[in-house]
Design a protein around this motif. Structure first.
Motif, PDB file in Angstrom:
ATOM      1  N   GLU A  22      50.070  42.863  46.269  1.00  0.00           N
ATOM      2  CA  GLU A  22      49.908  41.521  46.152  1.00  0.00           C
ATOM      3  C   GLU A  22      50.982  41.158  45.103  1.00  0.00           C
ATOM      4  O   GLU A  22      50.852  41.837  44.035  1.00  0.00           O
ATOM      5  CB  GLU A  22      48.601  41.038  46.335  1.00  0.00           C
ATOM      6  N   THR A  23      51.300  39.962  44.973  1.00  0.00           N
ATOM      7  CA  THR A  23      52.121  39.467  44.052  1.00  0.00           C
ATOM      8  C   THR A  23      52.055  38.076  43.691  1.00  0.00           C
ATOM      9  O   THR A  23      51.859  37.126  44.514  1.00  0.00           O
ATOM     10  CB  THR A  23      53.669  39.390  44.565  1.00  0.00           C
ATOM     11  N   SER A  24      51.846  37.788  42.481  1.00  0.00           N
ATOM     12  CA  SER A  24      51.699  36.363  42.052  1.00  0.00           C
ATOM     13  C   SER A  24      52.959  35.346  42.328  1.00  0.00           C
ATOM     14  O   SER A  24      54.019  35.814  42.613  1.00  0.00           O
ATOM     15  CB  SER A  24      51.459  36.214  40.522  1.00  0.00           C
TER      16      SER A  24
ATOM     17  N   TRP B 298      46.779  33.492  37.724  1.00  0.00           N
ATOM     18  CA  TRP B 298      46.748  34.070  38.852  1.00  0.00           C
ATOM     19  C   TRP B 298      46.093  35.381  38.976  1.00  0.00           C
ATOM     20  O   TRP B 298      44.979  35.756  39.443  1.00  0.00           O
ATOM     21  CB  TRP B 298      48.202  34.418  39.749  1.00  0.00           C
ATOM     22  N   VAL B 299      46.704  36.296  37.994  1.00  0.00           N
ATOM     23  CA  VAL B 299      45.918  37.544  37.314  1.00  0.00           C
ATOM     24  C   VAL B 299      44.315  37.373  37.286  1.00  0.00           C
ATOM     25  O   VAL B 299      43.550  38.197  37.714  1.00  0.00           O
ATOM     26  CB  VAL B 299      46.631  38.225  36.441  1.00  0.00           C
ATOM     27  N   LEU B 300      44.215  36.462  36.344  1.00  0.00           N
ATOM     28  CA  LEU B 300      42.755  36.380  35.843  1.00  0.00           C
ATOM     29  C   LEU B 300      42.001  35.845  37.089  1.00  0.00           C
ATOM     30  O   LEU B 300      40.942  36.115  37.204  1.00  0.00           O
ATOM     31  CB  LEU B 300      42.577  35.062  34.759  1.00  0.00           C
ATOM     32  N   ARG B 301      42.315  34.960  37.948  1.00  0.00           N
ATOM     33  CA  ARG B 301      41.639  34.359  39.147  1.00  0.00           C
ATOM     34  C   ARG B 301      41.376  35.663  40.243  1.00  0.00           C
ATOM     35  O   ARG B 301      40.338  35.793  40.755  1.00  0.00           O
ATOM     36  CB  ARG B 301      42.525  33.306  39.962  1.00  0.00           C
ATOM     37  N   HIS B 302      42.434  36.342  40.372  1.00  0.00           N
ATOM     38  CA  HIS B 302      42.514  37.383  41.089  1.00  0.00           C
ATOM     39  C   HIS B 302      41.572  38.546  40.637  1.00  0.00           C
ATOM     40  O   HIS B 302      40.683  39.168  41.447  1.00  0.00           O
ATOM     41  CB  HIS B 302      43.961  38.143  41.591  1.00  0.00           C
ATOM     42  N   CYS B 303      41.628  38.910  39.240  1.00  0.00           N
ATOM     43  CA  CYS B 303      40.738  39.883  38.776  1.00  0.00           C
ATOM     44  C   CYS B 303      39.246  39.426  38.983  1.00  0.00           C
ATOM     45  O   CYS B 303      38.393  40.366  39.336  1.00  0.00           O
ATOM     46  CB  CYS B 303      41.080  40.124  37.367  1.00  0.00           C
ATOM     47  N   GLY B 304      39.077  38.381  38.710  1.00  0.00           N
ATOM     48  CA  GLY B 304      37.417  37.722  39.072  1.00  0.00           C
ATOM     49  C   GLY B 304      37.103  37.867  40.363  1.00  0.00           C
ATOM     50  O   GLY B 304      35.781  38.062  40.588  1.00  0.00           O
ATOM     51  N   GLN B 305      38.016  37.666  41.414  1.00  0.00           N
ATOM     52  CA  GLN B 305      37.257  37.719  42.718  1.00  0.00           C
ATOM     53  C   GLN B 305      37.634  39.094  43.260  1.00  0.00           C
ATOM     54  O   GLN B 305      36.978  39.442  44.177  1.00  0.00           O
ATOM     55  CB  GLN B 305      38.549  36.970  43.613  1.00  0.00           C
TER      56      GLN B 305
END
Length: 54
Positions: free
Chosen positions: A12-14, A26-33
């Motif tokens: 996956e890529t931002s 994007w990383v912070l949202r993805h890591c949270g999910q």
């Protein structure tokens, strides 16, 4: 300069952005999910030019 962040294990890529904050968000949202996704790779693209000296 443009930056993007990739998640190599799941491919996956931002979004690519001139502002590093967008890929970082994007990383912070993805890591949270997805708490098990914890390895990210930052990709920075800088245009460079080289001249041959004679």
């Amino acid at each position: 300069m443009r930056a993007t962040v990739s998640l190599p294990l799941v491919r996956e890529t931002s979004p690519t952005s001139e502002d590093f904050a967008e890929p970082q968000d994007w990383v912070l949202r993805h890591c949270g999910q997805n708490p098990s996704h914890h390895t990210y790779r930052e990709i920075i693209i800088r245009p460079l030019r080289a001249w041959r000296q004679t």
